[in-house]
Design a protein around this motif. Structure first.
Motif, short mmCIF file in Angstrom:
data_model
loop_
_atom_site.label_atom_id
_atom_site.label_comp_id
_atom_site.label_asym_id
_atom_site.label_seq_id
_atom_site.Cartn_x
_atom_site.Cartn_y
_atom_site.Cartn_z
N GLN A 157 131.44 -18.69 -34.75
CA GLN A 157 131.58 -17.67 -33.71
C GLN A 157 132.32 -18.18 -32.48
OE1 GLN A 157 130.81 -14.51 -34.22
NE2 GLN A 157 130.17 -15.11 -36.28
N PRO A 160 135.98 -16.47 -32.37
CA PRO A 160 135.93 -15.09 -31.84
C PRO A 160 135.52 -15.02 -30.38
CG PRO A 160 134.87 -15.20 -33.99
CD PRO A 160 135.17 -16.61 -33.60
N LYS A 163 138.48 -15.72 -28.33
CA LYS A 163 139.35 -14.53 -28.31
C LYS A 163 138.80 -13.48 -27.34
CE LYS A 163 141.21 -15.10 -32.98
NZ LYS A 163 141.17 -14.62 -34.39
N GLU A 406 134.35 -11.67 -42.20
CA GLU A 406 135.10 -11.56 -40.94
C GLU A 406 136.40 -12.34 -41.02
OE1 GLU A 406 132.03 -10.74 -37.35
OE2 GLU A 406 132.03 -12.79 -38.09
N GLU A 412 134.37 -6.22 -39.11
CA GLU A 412 134.36 -6.78 -37.76
C GLU A 412 132.99 -6.50 -37.15
OE1 GLU A 412 137.14 -5.04 -35.09
OE2 GLU A 412 136.45 -2.96 -35.43
#
Length: 535
Positions: A157, A160, A163, A406, A412
């Motif tokens: 994680q 992400p 991001k 994912e 998502e």
């Protein structure tokens, strides 16, 4: 820039930095995301602690172990450095208060578990607070790579999360840290965070000269006990860490070896949180002489004076073995050798090989796991929910399944919500909250509320996070939490084929790693083989 001289008042006992610490700091201060492989006890933490004092905003430290987080935070606070560990030890209401007031705090270092990064309330609080995130430190970075033995899906994680930070115009540097790392995991981390070879630092030699390695082949488990007794009598260590992989065996050994006149203890994943802390403290303070533990007692453990490391059950790889023995005698103020004993048999290796080979997945087995996570009917655009506790505790390892789904763009994650429409209460209902309650007809479901009101679940979740941040949520039950996923693709067959092949390649690599480990146990020059494997 000499950060050590600038902030020496916080670390007066440190006379000077090692050259590699100065080199890593130089690259990080220039804004380069960096990977550093530094042996246990080599001063990894000091690098990012000094940088946290220099950089604007907050340094986030992702760490897998609550006990270690709290220990480091306590030590930093004693030194006058504002640090906080945000973890499950803090009551839910207190966590909410901390997140609401982030912008008014003087926190320099914020320690988090990797699980926290996907928490929607946490993300919303960061976005609303406007605080700068200057650096993300990934401690125990070997947990990132699925090629490694210590892969933790929640570490997946971090990308992400980065991001997400990009989406709110935050661009922190990444500092990945670990003590040992084989070639494949190293490449994976470099690729994941776009870290060049120029910004990757590893020692010329990873070999610890004060580790004396012993490997004894036995015929059966009974012989292991006699060899262990002989080892303890010959070396007379005062603090011994014994690694096993069976929780039951940890308890059995701890009980049976008390009769030899030692104070013993055990530590594994099923030991409750308070007892873990008590055992850790007693072992650290010398009240427990021999601790029997699974790998739950491992990453980040900060006990400098362990005099012996024993493996009664076989590790998975050379990398894992050397991580374990690397916890032996790290006190550099006293020159002392840690005696490291591995007891093994042919049966141990044969059994472990069968266990690993049994992890191979057929396409149908993988399809079953996907169904367990998402249900049978997949339709592009649909929203699926899963109870968080069920997801975390499933024997089907749904965290890996989610990670792969994912990664391949099948789903998502929209977010997580504590509670349900009829259980969450606001101090003052908003127009949106009134709208989703209008046609519930007693059905306590966010999917139903979304369908009836025409308000997308993502919007509902974001709204709840916003209201939580401004303090308008009166009641948000902590007992139940659902994760919501959006289906992006319906055709699973390409995913199933590709993912099964990938996961089975990892199984094949693990079998090869086990063969390398056996060759180490038989080798007359173990340090040379370890150096070749890890360099």
């Amino acid at each position: 820039m000499d950060l050590h001289a600038k902030y020496k008042q916080y670390f007066p006992e440190i006379e000077s930095l090692y050259p590699y610490q100065e080199e890593v700091i130089k690259h990080l201060i220039e804004g380069n995301s960096t990977l550093a492989i530094i042996s246990t006890g080599g001063g990894k933490s000091l690098i990012f602690q000094l940088l946290a004092l220099e950089l604007e905003g907050i340094t986030m430290v992702v760490s897998p172990l609550i006990a270690l987080m709290q220990e480091q935070v306590n030590e930093l606070n004693k030194r006058g450095i504002d640090a906080l560990a945000l973890n499950s030890n803090i009551p839910f209401d207190e966590q909410r208060k901390i997140l609401r007031n982030l912008s008014d705090s003087d926190i320099r270092l914020l320690y988090l578990s990797p699980e926290r990064l996907q928490n929607g309330i946490f993300r919303a609080s960061l976005a609303a607070s406007g605080v700068d995130i200057s650096m993300i430190v990934i401690d125990e970075a070997h947990c990132i790579s699925q090629w490694g033995q210590s892969f933790r899906p929640d570490y997946a994680q971090i990308v992400p999360f980065k991001k997400f930070l990009d989406s709110i115009d935050q661009k922190p540097i990444v500092f990945a840290l670990t003590a040992t790392l084989a070639k494949e995991p190293r490449k994976a981390i470099q690729n994941e965070f776009d870290i060049s070879d120029d910004n990757t630092f590893k020692p010329q030699s990873i070999i610890r000269e004060n580790l004396n390695l012993h490997f004894i082949q036995v015929k059966d488990e009974k012989e292991k006990l006699s060899e262990l007794e002989k080892f303890l009598e010959e070396n007379q260590p005062e603090k011994v860490l014994v690694y096993l992989y069976s929780k039951r065996k940890c308890e059995e050994y701890a009980e049976s070896i008390k009769s030899w006149g030692y104070e013993t203890g055990f530590y594994h994943a099923d030991v409750d949180k308070e007892e873990k802390g008590r055992v850790y403290s007693r072992f650290k303070n010398g009240k427990i002489q021999i601790l029997f533990a699974t790998t739950a007692f491992g990453m980040g453990i900060n006990i400098p004076d362990i005099e012996a490391i024993v493996h009664i059950q076989t590790p998975n790889s050379i990398e894992e073995y050397y991580q374990h023995v690397g916890r032996g005698w790290r006190d550099k103020s006293i020159s002392k050798t840690c005696q490291c004993l591995a007891l093994w048999s042919e049966t141990n290796f044969d059994r472990r090989k069968k266990e690993i080979a049994g992890e191979k997945l057929t396409i149908e087995a993988l399809r079953y796991r996907v169904t367990n996570l998402l249900g049978k009917k997949l339709k592009k655009g649909n929203i699926i929910s899963k109870d968080k506790e069920e997801y975390l505790n499933s024997s089907d390892n749904l965290q890996i399944v989610r990670y792969k789904l994912e990664e391949k763009g099948i789903i998502e994650t929209i977010g997580e919500i504590n509670g349900s429409p009829l259980k969450i209460e606001m101090n003052q209902n908003t127009d949106l909250w009134n709208a989703i309650h209008k046609d519930l007809d007693g059905l306590d479901s966010f999917q139903w509320a979304s369908a009836q009101s025409g308000i997308e679940i993502a919007e509902i979740i974001d709204h709840l996070y916003e209201q939580e941040f401004v303090g308008n949520i009166k009641k948000m039950p902590a007992i139940r939490r659902d994760i919501f996923f959006r289906i992006l693709k319906e055709d699973l067959d390409p995913f199933l084929i590709e993912t099964a092949n990938e996961l089975n390649s990892i199984v094949a690599q693990r079998l090869a790693d086990l063969d390398y480990l056996k060759s180490l146990f038989l080798n007359t020059e173990p340090n040379k083989l370890i150096e070749e494997f890890l360099s």
